[in-house]
Structure formats: structure tokens, C-alpha cells
Write a protein that holds these residues in place. Sequence first.
Motif, PDB file in Angstrom:
ATOM      1  N   LYS A  26       0.703  -1.372  -0.069  1.00 30.31           N
ATOM      2  CA  LYS A  26       0.074   0.021   0.063  1.00 30.31           C
ATOM      3  C   LYS A  26       0.732   1.323   0.152  1.00 30.31           C
ATOM      4  O   LYS A  26       0.792   2.190  -0.730  1.00 30.31           O
ATOM      5  CB  LYS A  26      -1.015  -0.113   1.244  1.00 30.31           C
ATOM      6  N   VAL A  27       1.989   1.351   1.010  1.00 32.67           N
ATOM      7  CA  VAL A  27       2.737   2.482   0.804  1.00 32.67           C
ATOM      8  C   VAL A  27       3.640   2.665  -0.256  1.00 32.67           C
ATOM      9  O   VAL A  27       3.803   3.775  -0.952  1.00 32.67           O
ATOM     10  CB  VAL A  27       3.748   2.308   2.125  1.00 32.67           C
ATOM     11  N   VAL A  28       3.974   1.576  -0.972  1.00 36.34           N
ATOM     12  CA  VAL A  28       4.788   1.712  -2.225  1.00 36.34           C
ATOM     13  C   VAL A  28       3.904   2.276  -3.453  1.00 36.34           C
ATOM     14  O   VAL A  28       3.980   2.980  -4.168  1.00 36.34           O
ATOM     15  CB  VAL A  28       5.613   0.415  -2.492  1.00 36.34           C
ATOM     16  N   LEU A  29       2.644   1.794  -3.290  1.00 37.15           N
ATOM     17  CA  LEU A  29       1.830   1.874  -4.236  1.00 37.15           C
ATOM     18  C   LEU A  29       1.572   3.606  -4.157  1.00 37.15           C
ATOM     19  O   LEU A  29       1.422   4.372  -5.425  1.00 37.15           O
ATOM     20  CB  LEU A  29       0.293   1.454  -4.188  1.00 37.15           C
ATOM     21  N   VAL A  30       1.329   3.923  -3.157  1.00 32.39           N
ATOM     22  CA  VAL A  30       1.071   5.575  -2.891  1.00 32.39           C
ATOM     23  C   VAL A  30       2.330   6.223  -3.378  1.00 32.39           C
ATOM     24  O   VAL A  30       2.379   7.397  -4.087  1.00 32.39           O
ATOM     25  CB  VAL A  30       0.785   5.815  -1.541  1.00 32.39           C
ATOM     26  N   GLU A  31       3.526   5.951  -2.765  1.00 34.38           N
ATOM     27  CA  GLU A  31       4.812   6.449  -3.292  1.00 34.38           C
ATOM     28  C   GLU A  31       4.945   6.487  -4.845  1.00 34.38           C
ATOM     29  O   GLU A  31       5.527   7.570  -5.408  1.00 34.38           O
ATOM     30  CB  GLU A  31       5.964   5.752  -2.868  1.00 34.38           C
ATOM     31  N   LYS A  32       4.691   5.444  -5.567  1.00 29.96           N
ATOM     32  CA  LYS A  32       4.797   5.476  -6.999  1.00 29.96           C
ATOM     33  C   LYS A  32       3.417   6.042  -7.819  1.00 29.96           C
ATOM     34  O   LYS A  32       3.527   5.763  -8.949  1.00 29.96           O
ATOM     35  CB  LYS A  32       4.984   3.994  -7.360  1.00 29.96           C
ATOM     36  N   ASN A  33       2.557   6.667  -6.893  1.00 29.43           N
ATOM     37  CA  ASN A  33       1.626   7.333  -7.742  1.00 29.43           C
ATOM     38  C   ASN A  33       0.712   6.094  -8.593  1.00 29.43           C
ATOM     39  O   ASN A  33       0.122   6.436  -9.652  1.00 29.43           O
ATOM     40  CB  ASN A  33       1.901   8.313  -8.339  1.00 29.43           C
ATOM     41  N   LYS A  34       0.454   4.878  -7.949  1.00 31.36           N
ATOM     42  CA  LYS A  34      -0.141   3.749  -8.711  1.00 31.36           C
ATOM     43  C   LYS A  34      -1.417   3.539  -7.924  1.00 31.36           C
ATOM     44  O   LYS A  34      -1.403   3.679  -6.462  1.00 31.36           O
ATOM     45  CB  LYS A  34       0.620   2.813  -8.905  1.00 31.36           C
ATOM     46  N   THR A  35      -2.428   2.792  -8.399  1.00 34.97           N
ATOM     47  CA  THR A  35      -3.517   2.451  -7.788  1.00 34.97           C
ATOM     48  C   THR A  35      -3.455   0.819  -7.544  1.00 34.97           C
ATOM     49  O   THR A  35      -2.814   0.162  -8.331  1.00 34.97           O
ATOM     50  CB  THR A  35      -4.892   2.981  -8.284  1.00 34.97           C
ATOM     51  N   GLY A  36      -4.213   0.417  -6.734  1.00 36.46           N
ATOM     52  CA  GLY A  36      -4.670  -1.097  -6.442  1.00 36.46           C
ATOM     53  C   GLY A  36      -5.144  -1.499  -7.846  1.00 36.46           C
ATOM     54  O   GLY A  36      -4.692  -2.838  -8.197  1.00 36.46           O
ATOM     55  N   LYS A  37      -6.256  -1.037  -8.459  1.00 40.95           N
ATOM     56  CA  LYS A  37      -6.822  -1.500  -9.757  1.00 40.95           C
ATOM     57  C   LYS A  37      -5.754  -1.410 -10.668  1.00 40.95           C
ATOM     58  O   LYS A  37      -5.809  -2.574 -11.520  1.00 40.95           O
ATOM     59  CB  LYS A  37      -7.979  -0.392 -10.137  1.00 40.95           C
ATOM     60  N   TRP A  38      -4.832  -0.529 -10.883  1.00 46.54           N
ATOM     61  CA  TRP A  38      -3.713  -0.822 -11.968  1.00 46.54           C
ATOM     62  C   TRP A  38      -2.924  -1.831 -11.615  1.00 46.54           C
ATOM     63  O   TRP A  38      -2.686  -2.529 -12.681  1.00 46.54           O
ATOM     64  CB  TRP A  38      -2.922   0.634 -11.814  1.00 46.54           C
ATOM     65  N   LEU A  39      -2.540  -2.163 -10.525  1.00 51.85           N
ATOM     66  CA  LEU A  39      -1.619  -3.332 -10.198  1.00 51.85           C
ATOM     67  C   LEU A  39      -2.323  -4.554 -10.276  1.00 51.85           C
ATOM     68  O   LEU A  39      -1.796  -5.497 -11.067  1.00 51.85           O
ATOM     69  CB  LEU A  39      -1.302  -3.093  -8.807  1.00 51.85           C
ATOM     70  N   ALA A  40      -3.570  -4.624 -10.171  1.00 53.61           N
ATOM     71  CA  ALA A  40      -4.474  -5.877 -10.368  1.00 53.61           C
ATOM     72  C   ALA A  40      -4.430  -6.134 -11.908  1.00 53.61           C
ATOM     73  O   ALA A  40      -4.254  -7.246 -12.290  1.00 53.61           O
ATOM     74  CB  ALA A  40      -5.870  -5.546  -9.704  1.00 53.61           C
ATOM     75  N   GLU A  41      -4.659  -4.863 -12.585  1.00 51.89           N
ATOM     76  CA  GLU A  41      -4.880  -5.349 -14.115  1.00 51.89           C
ATOM     77  C   GLU A  41      -3.498  -5.759 -14.790  1.00 51.89           C
ATOM     78  O   GLU A  41      -3.450  -6.715 -15.503  1.00 51.89           O
ATOM     79  CB  GLU A  41      -5.236  -3.899 -14.886  1.00 51.89           C
ATOM     80  N   GLN A  42      -2.513  -5.228 -14.009  1.00 54.64           N
ATOM     81  CA  GLN A  42      -1.207  -5.634 -14.581  1.00 54.64           C
ATOM     82  C   GLN A  42      -0.577  -7.039 -14.254  1.00 54.64           C
ATOM     83  O   GLN A  42      -0.126  -7.741 -15.121  1.00 54.64           O
ATOM     84  CB  GLN A  42      -0.160  -4.546 -14.132  1.00 54.64           C
ATOM     85  N   LEU A  43      -1.196  -7.407 -13.100  1.00 55.53           N
ATOM     86  CA  LEU A  43      -0.837  -8.974 -12.382  1.00 55.53           C
ATOM     87  C   LEU A  43      -1.893 -10.112 -13.035  1.00 55.53           C
ATOM     88  O   LEU A  43      -1.578 -11.097 -12.881  1.00 55.53           O
ATOM     89  CB  LEU A  43      -0.779  -8.765 -11.122  1.00 55.53           C
ATOM     90  N   GLY A  44      -3.060  -9.237 -13.657  1.00 51.70           N
ATOM     91  CA  GLY A  44      -3.990 -10.466 -13.809  1.00 51.70           C
ATOM     92  C   GLY A  44      -4.503 -10.966 -12.874  1.00 51.70           C
ATOM     93  O   GLY A  44      -5.356 -12.196 -12.868  1.00 51.70           O
ATOM     94  N   VAL A  45      -4.980 -10.236 -11.672  1.00 50.13           N
ATOM     95  CA  VAL A  45      -5.881 -10.676 -10.530  1.00 50.13           C
ATOM     96  C   VAL A  45      -6.883  -9.505 -10.163  1.00 50.13           C
ATOM     97  O   VAL A  45      -6.879  -8.699 -10.862  1.00 50.13           O
ATOM     98  CB  VAL A  45      -4.867 -10.814  -9.170  1.00 50.13           C
ATOM     99  N   SER A  46      -7.716  -9.945  -9.422  1.00 48.29           N
ATOM    100  CA  SER A  46      -9.002  -8.931  -8.857  1.00 48.29           C
ATOM    101  C   SER A  46      -8.244  -8.023  -8.184  1.00 48.29           C
ATOM    102  O   SER A  46      -7.314  -8.061  -7.347  1.00 48.29           O
ATOM    103  CB  SER A  46      -9.737  -9.829  -8.325  1.00 48.29           C
ATOM    104  N   ALA A  47      -8.925  -6.812  -8.324  1.00 48.82           N
ATOM    105  CA  ALA A  47      -8.862  -5.529  -7.425  1.00 48.82           C
ATOM    106  C   ALA A  47      -8.858  -6.106  -6.043  1.00 48.82           C
ATOM    107  O   ALA A  47      -8.172  -5.520  -5.020  1.00 48.82           O
ATOM    108  CB  ALA A  47      -9.708  -4.414  -7.916  1.00 48.82           C
ATOM    109  N   CYS A  48      -9.970  -6.913  -5.734  1.00 47.32           N
ATOM    110  CA  CYS A  48     -10.210  -7.321  -4.411  1.00 47.32           C
ATOM    111  C   CYS A  48      -8.676  -8.044  -3.762  1.00 47.32           C
ATOM    112  O   CYS A  48      -8.633  -7.972  -2.518  1.00 47.32           O
ATOM    113  CB  CYS A  48     -11.284  -8.211  -4.300  1.00 47.32           C
TER     114      CYS A  48
END
Length: 67
Positions: A9-31
Motif C-alpha cells: 500500500k505504501v509503495v503504491l502511494v509512493e509510486k502514484n499507482k492504484t491497486g486497480k492498476w496493479l491488479a490489471e497488470q498482474l491479472g488478479v482481481s482488485a479485491c
Amino acid sequence: MAQDLNRIKVVLVEKNKTGKWLAEQLGVSACTVSRWASNTAQPNLSTLNDTARLLKVDPRDLLTGKE
């Protein structure tokens, strides 16, 4: 009381990325990413390495440790 095992969570904020973006990149659900970010679940090592690569950080930067 839950122990924080990762800093996703901290690194996502530092990199100005969202959990939704990460989920899409990894092919997993936002949940799933939300559960990692809240430390209610943990990604496996392969996924942790993929997450670090996407966020352009060392995998160790995603882990919480005693210094």
C-alpha cells in the motif's frame, strides 16, 4: 491485532499507482490487491517479485522488517 507483513500500500502511494492498476497488470482481481494492501492476505513470492518489477523497486522494499 494483524501484523503488517508487506508495504504494498505504501509503495503504491509512493509510486502514484492504484491497486486497480496493479491488479490489471498482474491479472488478479482488485479485491485481491486490496487484501494484500490491507495485510489480510499476502502474495506468493512469484507475485511479490512481479509486483516489485512493475513498481520498479527491489522486492525487499515491499517487505516490512525490523531494522
